[in-house]
Design a protein around this motif. Sequence first.
Motif, PDB file in Angstrom:
ATOM      1  N   THR A  27       0.821  -1.197   0.000  1.00 29.60           N
ATOM      2  CA  THR A  27       0.000   0.000   0.000  1.00 29.60           C
ATOM      3  C   THR A  27       0.861   1.255   0.000  1.00 29.60           C
ATOM      4  N   SER A  28       0.254   2.322  -0.468  1.00 33.49           N
ATOM      5  CA  SER A  28       0.838   3.656  -0.431  1.00 33.49           C
ATOM      6  C   SER A  28      -0.163   4.554   0.279  1.00 33.49           C
ATOM      7  N   PRO A  34      -3.473  16.101   7.026  1.00 36.13           N
ATOM      8  CA  PRO A  34      -4.284  15.563   8.126  1.00 36.13           C
ATOM      9  C   PRO A  34      -5.421  14.678   7.594  1.00 36.13           C
ATOM     10  N   GLY A  35      -5.556  13.500   8.160  1.00 28.69           N
ATOM     11  CA  GLY A  35      -6.594  12.556   7.749  1.00 28.69           C
ATOM     12  C   GLY A  35      -6.208  11.682   6.570  1.00 28.69           C
ATOM     13  N   ALA A  36      -5.260  12.123   5.746  1.00 31.51           N
ATOM     14  CA  ALA A  36      -4.872  11.357   4.557  1.00 31.51           C
ATOM     15  C   ALA A  36      -4.116  10.088   4.922  1.00 31.51           C
ATOM     16  N   GLU A  37      -3.510  10.053   6.115  1.00 36.61           N
ATOM     17  CA  GLU A  37      -2.747   8.860   6.518  1.00 36.61           C
ATOM     18  C   GLU A  37      -3.642   7.638   6.660  1.00 36.61           C
ATOM     19  N   LEU A  38      -4.946   7.841   6.661  1.00 37.70           N
ATOM     20  CA  LEU A  38      -5.877   6.716   6.765  1.00 37.70           C
ATOM     21  C   LEU A  38      -6.335   6.208   5.404  1.00 37.70           C
ATOM     22  N   GLU A  39      -5.952   6.879   4.325  1.00 34.22           N
ATOM     23  CA  GLU A  39      -6.340   6.477   2.974  1.00 34.22           C
ATOM     24  C   GLU A  39      -5.202   5.679   2.339  1.00 34.22           C
ATOM     25  N   PHE A  40      -5.464   4.410   2.081  1.00 31.35           N
ATOM     26  CA  PHE A  40      -4.449   3.527   1.519  1.00 31.35           C
ATOM     27  C   PHE A  40      -4.739   3.264   0.041  1.00 31.35           C
ATOM     28  N   THR A  41      -3.711   3.346  -0.787  1.00 30.21           N
ATOM     29  CA  THR A  41      -3.817   3.022  -2.208  1.00 30.21           C
ATOM     30  C   THR A  41      -3.042   1.734  -2.441  1.00 30.21           C
ATOM     31  N   PRO A  42      -3.664   0.724  -3.058  1.00 29.42           N
ATOM     32  CA  PRO A  42      -2.944  -0.536  -3.289  1.00 29.42           C
ATOM     33  C   PRO A  42      -1.813  -0.377  -4.303  1.00 29.42           C
ATOM     34  N   LEU A  43      -0.738  -1.101  -4.066  1.00 30.47           N
ATOM     35  CA  LEU A  43       0.377  -1.207  -5.006  1.00 30.47           C
ATOM     36  C   LEU A  43       0.542  -2.684  -5.335  1.00 30.47           C
ATOM     37  N   SER A  44       0.716  -3.000  -6.607  1.00 28.90           N
ATOM     38  CA  SER A  44       0.910  -4.402  -6.979  1.00 28.90           C
ATOM     39  C   SER A  44       1.884  -4.504  -8.144  1.00 28.90           C
ATOM     40  N   ASN A  45       2.414  -5.708  -8.313  1.00 30.65           N
ATOM     41  CA  ASN A  45       3.342  -6.001  -9.410  1.00 30.65           C
ATOM     42  C   ASN A  45       4.525  -5.039  -9.462  1.00 30.65           C
ATOM     43  N   LEU A  46       5.042  -4.677  -8.303  1.00 28.56           N
ATOM     44  CA  LEU A  46       6.189  -3.782  -8.225  1.00 28.56           C
ATOM     45  C   LEU A  46       7.462  -4.623  -8.131  1.00 28.56           C
ATOM     46  N   ASP A  92      13.737  -5.321   4.971  1.00 26.59           N
ATOM     47  CA  ASP A  92      13.980  -6.274   6.052  1.00 26.59           C
ATOM     48  C   ASP A  92      14.304  -7.609   5.401  1.00 26.59           C
ATOM     49  N   ARG A  93      15.524  -8.089   5.586  1.00 29.18           N
ATOM     50  CA  ARG A  93      15.974  -9.305   4.918  1.00 29.18           C
ATOM     51  C   ARG A  93      15.350 -10.564   5.513  1.00 29.18           C
ATOM     52  N   LEU A  94      14.856 -10.480   6.734  1.00 30.33           N
ATOM     53  CA  LEU A  94      14.246 -11.631   7.379  1.00 30.33           C
ATOM     54  C   LEU A  94      12.779 -11.780   6.976  1.00 30.33           C
ATOM     55  N   THR A  95      12.018 -10.705   7.094  1.00 31.73           N
ATOM     56  CA  THR A  95      10.579 -10.771   6.799  1.00 31.73           C
ATOM     57  C   THR A  95      10.254 -10.461   5.346  1.00 31.73           C
ATOM     58  N   LYS A  96      11.215  -9.907   4.590  1.00 29.27           N
ATOM     59  CA  LYS A  96      11.056  -9.486   3.192  1.00 29.27           C
ATOM     60  C   LYS A  96      10.109  -8.297   3.063  1.00 29.27           C
ATOM     61  N   SER A  97       9.887  -7.566   4.143  1.00 38.84           N
ATOM     62  CA  SER A  97       9.054  -6.366   4.078  1.00 38.84           C
ATOM     63  C   SER A  97       9.920  -5.177   3.655  1.00 38.84           C
ATOM     64  N   VAL A  98       9.274  -4.236   2.969  1.00 42.98           N
ATOM     65  CA  VAL A  98       9.963  -3.049   2.469  1.00 42.98           C
ATOM     66  C   VAL A  98       9.142  -1.820   2.843  1.00 42.98           C
ATOM     67  N   GLU A  99       9.812  -0.781   3.300  1.00 45.68           N
ATOM     68  CA  GLU A  99       9.173   0.505   3.541  1.00 45.68           C
ATOM     69  C   GLU A  99       9.955   1.557   2.767  1.00 45.68           C
ATOM     70  N   GLU A 116       5.097  -6.043   0.984  1.00 43.41           N
ATOM     71  CA  GLU A 116       5.518  -7.412   1.271  1.00 43.41           C
ATOM     72  C   GLU A 116       6.079  -7.969  -0.023  1.00 43.41           C
ATOM     73  N   CYS A 117       7.252  -8.573   0.055  1.00 39.44           N
ATOM     74  CA  CYS A 117       7.949  -8.976  -1.162  1.00 39.44           C
ATOM     75  C   CYS A 117       8.377 -10.434  -1.113  1.00 39.44           C
ATOM     76  N   SER A 118       8.550 -10.991  -2.308  1.00 39.73           N
ATOM     77  CA  SER A 118       9.091 -12.340  -2.467  1.00 39.73           C
ATOM     78  C   SER A 118      10.339 -12.243  -3.323  1.00 39.73           C
TER      79      SER A 118
END
Length: 127
Positions: A27-28, A34-46, A92-99, A116-118
């Motif tokens: 997600t992005s 203010p308030g925009a931090e609650l709006e998530f935009t999906p990200l895929s095939n990155l 994160d090399r252990l969980t494969k998460s990216v920020e 979340e990445c593979s």
Amino acid sequence: MFLLLASMQSVDAQQQSSKITLRCTGTSRFVGKPGAELEFTPLSNLSIIVSDLDQTVSFQDKIVPITKITPLLVGFSSQHASGRPTISGRIDRLTKSVEIDWKYENVGENTHWELECSPEGPFRDWG
């Protein structure tokens, strides 16, 4: 001849392991309004390419220098001028998460990606 062939395979193996491609979804969200931090935009095939040889992380049309490599994370950061964003992040090399954080001159455009990445290969042993 056998020794030459073995050394060539070793160089090929090193070059192959010098880049890892991560396939990511997540997600992005805007973080500067203010308030925009609650709006998530999906990200895929990155696709994110991590290059030990070049010491860079690449995604979309961005190439960002690696600033830190530890057994648990890969950190990257780049500053741009003239209205371009500062991009910083961690893998994160252990969980494969990216920020990834995108910071613009106009704070209202700042975004934060959570992915979340593979990996296509053994990422924990890389680098």
